[in-house]
Enzyme design. Structure first.
Site, PDB file in Angstrom:
ATOM      1  N   ASP A   7       0.870  -1.169   0.000  1.00  0.00           N
ATOM      2  CA  ASP A   7       0.000   0.000   0.000  1.00  0.00           C
ATOM      3  C   ASP A   7       0.912   1.225   0.000  1.00  0.00           C
ATOM      4  OD1 ASP A   7       0.911   0.270   2.606  1.00  0.00           O
ATOM      5  OD2 ASP A   7      -1.072   0.333   3.524  1.00  0.00           O
ATOM      6  N   HIS A   8       0.324   2.411   0.231  1.00  0.00           N
ATOM      7  CA  HIS A   8       1.114   3.656   0.199  1.00  0.00           C
ATOM      8  C   HIS A   8       2.183   3.671   1.293  1.00  0.00           C
ATOM      9  CE1 HIS A   8      -2.432   4.104   2.703  1.00  0.00           C
ATOM     10  NE2 HIS A   8      -1.737   4.938   3.457  1.00  0.00           N
ATOM     11  N   CYS A  64       3.120  -3.110   4.075  1.00  0.00           N
ATOM     12  CA  CYS A  64       2.221  -2.003   4.406  1.00  0.00           C
ATOM     13  C   CYS A  64       2.864  -1.286   5.588  1.00  0.00           C
ATOM     14  CB  CYS A  64       0.791  -2.468   4.666  1.00  0.00           C
ATOM     15  SG  CYS A  64       0.495  -3.444   6.147  1.00  0.00           S
ATOM     16  N   GLY A  65       2.098  -0.507   6.327  1.00  0.00           N
ATOM     17  CA  GLY A  65       2.700   0.240   7.424  1.00  0.00           C
ATOM     18  C   GLY A  65       3.189  -0.680   8.533  1.00  0.00           C
ATOM     19  N   THR A  66       2.314  -1.564   8.977  1.00  0.00           N
ATOM     20  CA  THR A  66       2.655  -2.507  10.041  1.00  0.00           C
ATOM     21  C   THR A  66       3.024  -3.889   9.517  1.00  0.00           C
ATOM     22  OG1 THR A  66       0.362  -3.182  10.164  1.00  0.00           O
ATOM     23  CG2 THR A  66       1.053  -1.418  11.679  1.00  0.00           C
ATOM     24  N   GLY A  67       2.615  -4.184   8.297  1.00  0.00           N
ATOM     25  CA  GLY A  67       2.728  -5.542   7.751  1.00  0.00           C
ATOM     26  C   GLY A  67       1.543  -6.396   8.152  1.00  0.00           C
ATOM     27  N   VAL A  68       0.743  -5.892   9.069  1.00  0.00           N
ATOM     28  CA  VAL A  68      -0.342  -6.706   9.630  1.00  0.00           C
ATOM     29  C   VAL A  68      -1.564  -6.746   8.710  1.00  0.00           C
ATOM     30  CG1 VAL A  68      -1.945  -6.944  11.549  1.00  0.00           C
ATOM     31  CG2 VAL A  68       0.432  -6.340  11.996  1.00  0.00           C
ATOM     32  N   HIS A  97       9.466 -24.331   8.422  1.00  0.00           N
ATOM     33  CA  HIS A  97       8.451 -25.106   9.143  1.00  0.00           C
ATOM     34  C   HIS A  97       7.023 -24.902   8.652  1.00  0.00           C
ATOM     35  CE1 HIS A  97      11.057 -25.749  13.022  1.00  0.00           C
ATOM     36  NE2 HIS A  97      11.667 -26.142  11.921  1.00  0.00           N
ATOM     37  N   ASN A  98       6.701 -23.728   8.172  1.00  0.00           N
ATOM     38  CA  ASN A  98       5.304 -23.437   7.779  1.00  0.00           C
ATOM     39  C   ASN A  98       5.101 -23.447   6.273  1.00  0.00           C
ATOM     40  OD1 ASN A  98       5.816 -20.817  10.102  1.00  0.00           O
ATOM     41  ND2 ASN A  98       4.791 -22.765  10.619  1.00  0.00           N
ATOM     42  N   ARG A 108       6.769   0.783   8.669  1.00  0.00           N
ATOM     43  CA  ARG A 108       6.851   1.656   9.837  1.00  0.00           C
ATOM     44  C   ARG A 108       7.383   0.901  11.062  1.00  0.00           C
ATOM     45  NH1 ARG A 108       0.816   4.107   8.561  1.00  0.00           N
ATOM     46  NH2 ARG A 108       1.469   5.519   6.894  1.00  0.00           N
ATOM     47  N   ARG A 131       8.209 -33.762   9.395  1.00  0.00           N
ATOM     48  CA  ARG A 131       7.241 -33.704  10.495  1.00  0.00           C
ATOM     49  C   ARG A 131       6.351 -32.467  10.422  1.00  0.00           C
ATOM     50  NH1 ARG A 131      11.844 -31.314  12.485  1.00  0.00           N
ATOM     51  NH2 ARG A 131      11.618 -29.667  14.050  1.00  0.00           N
ATOM     52  N   HIS A 132       6.760 -31.475   9.633  1.00  0.00           N
ATOM     53  CA  HIS A 132       5.977 -30.238   9.550  1.00  0.00           C
ATOM     54  C   HIS A 132       4.795 -30.359   8.593  1.00  0.00           C
ATOM     55  CE1 HIS A 132       9.039 -28.431  11.946  1.00  0.00           C
ATOM     56  NE2 HIS A 132       9.954 -28.830  11.095  1.00  0.00           N
ATOM     57  N   ARG A 135       1.266 -30.588   9.988  1.00  0.00           N
ATOM     58  CA  ARG A 135       0.774 -29.328  10.569  1.00  0.00           C
ATOM     59  C   ARG A 135       0.361 -28.346   9.484  1.00  0.00           C
ATOM     60  NH1 ARG A 135       6.150 -29.939  14.133  1.00  0.00           N
ATOM     61  NH2 ARG A 135       5.352 -31.548  15.521  1.00  0.00           N
TER      62      ARG A 135
HETATM   63  C1  RB5 Z   1      -2.073   2.740   6.471  1.00  0.00           C
HETATM   64  O1  RB5 Z   1      -2.128   3.942   7.152  1.00  0.00           O
HETATM   65  C2  RB5 Z   1      -1.900   1.588   7.445  1.00  0.00           C
HETATM   66  O2  RB5 Z   1      -3.055   1.426   8.189  1.00  0.00           O
HETATM   67  C3  RB5 Z   1      -1.546   0.332   6.725  1.00  0.00           C
HETATM   68  O3  RB5 Z   1      -0.397   0.529   5.962  1.00  0.00           O
HETATM   69  C4  RB5 Z   1      -1.245  -0.881   7.568  1.00  0.00           C
HETATM   70  O4  RB5 Z   1      -0.352  -0.579   8.572  1.00  0.00           O
HETATM   71  C5  RB5 Z   1      -2.404  -1.646   8.054  1.00  0.00           C
HETATM   72  O5  RB5 Z   1      -2.265  -2.724   8.649  1.00  0.00           O
END
Ligand code: RB5
Length: 149
Positions: A7-8, A64-68, A97-98, A108, A131-132, A135
């Site tokens: 993303d941005h 992305c910002g967090t990768g999450v 393993h995965n 960020r 063994r993986h 799973r």
């Molecule tokens: C964008 O501001 C931010 O929310 C996105 O990059 C990301 O961190 C979401 O998980």
């Protein structure tokens, strides 16, 4: 072939990764975004992951910002095992393993130096199997709606 997406917020890190892969001579396809203008991460996640599932790309790297957020979106695509990493041990062992097929990172959260180390480990580590496998099969069974218990 490696699929890259962001993303941005992840765009600057994706550009660093592209320069790194260029230096290494590793081929990639960049599914966007292509500017630092606002761009929602689920779109890039789906585009890159579709290429992995289709067999056009062996692996994908998403930022992305967090990768999450981008990892959550990636893991909704059937056939994808995405890991959000901010350390080298996880980036290596999620391949071992995965059998992770997507590496996600937060621009960020981690600096480019660490991110590129993780990229190298992720791309150069083979799944151990053995063994993986049972799973990993369980993970994929959940995706198919099967009960494990
Ligand atoms: C964008 O501001 C931010 O929310 C996105 O990059 C990301 O961190 C979401 O998980």
């Amino acid at each position: 072939m490696i699929a890259l997406g962001s993303d941005h917020a992840g765009f600057p890190l994706k550009e660093e990764i592209k320069a790194h892969l260029d230096n290494l001579g590793v081929e990639y396809v960049d599914v966007g975004c292509y500017t630092p203008e606002r761009f929602d991460y689920a779109i890039s996640a789906q585009k890159a992951c579709d290429k992995v599932v289709a067999g056009e790309c062996e692996l994908a790297i998403l930022c992305c910002g967090t990768g999450v957020g981008i990892s959550m979106a990636a893991n909704k695509v059937k056939g994808i095992r995405a890991c959000c990493c901010s350390d080298c041990f996880s980036a290596k062992f999620t391949r071992l393993h995965n059998d992770a097929n997507v590496l996600c990172m937060g621009a960020r959260v981690v600096g480019a130096g660490l991110a590129l180390e993780m990229v190298d480990l992720f791309l150069n580590t083979e799944y151990e199997g053995g063994r993986h496998q049972a799973r990993v099969d369980q993970i994929m069974a959940i995706e198919k709606g099967e009960k494990l218990y």
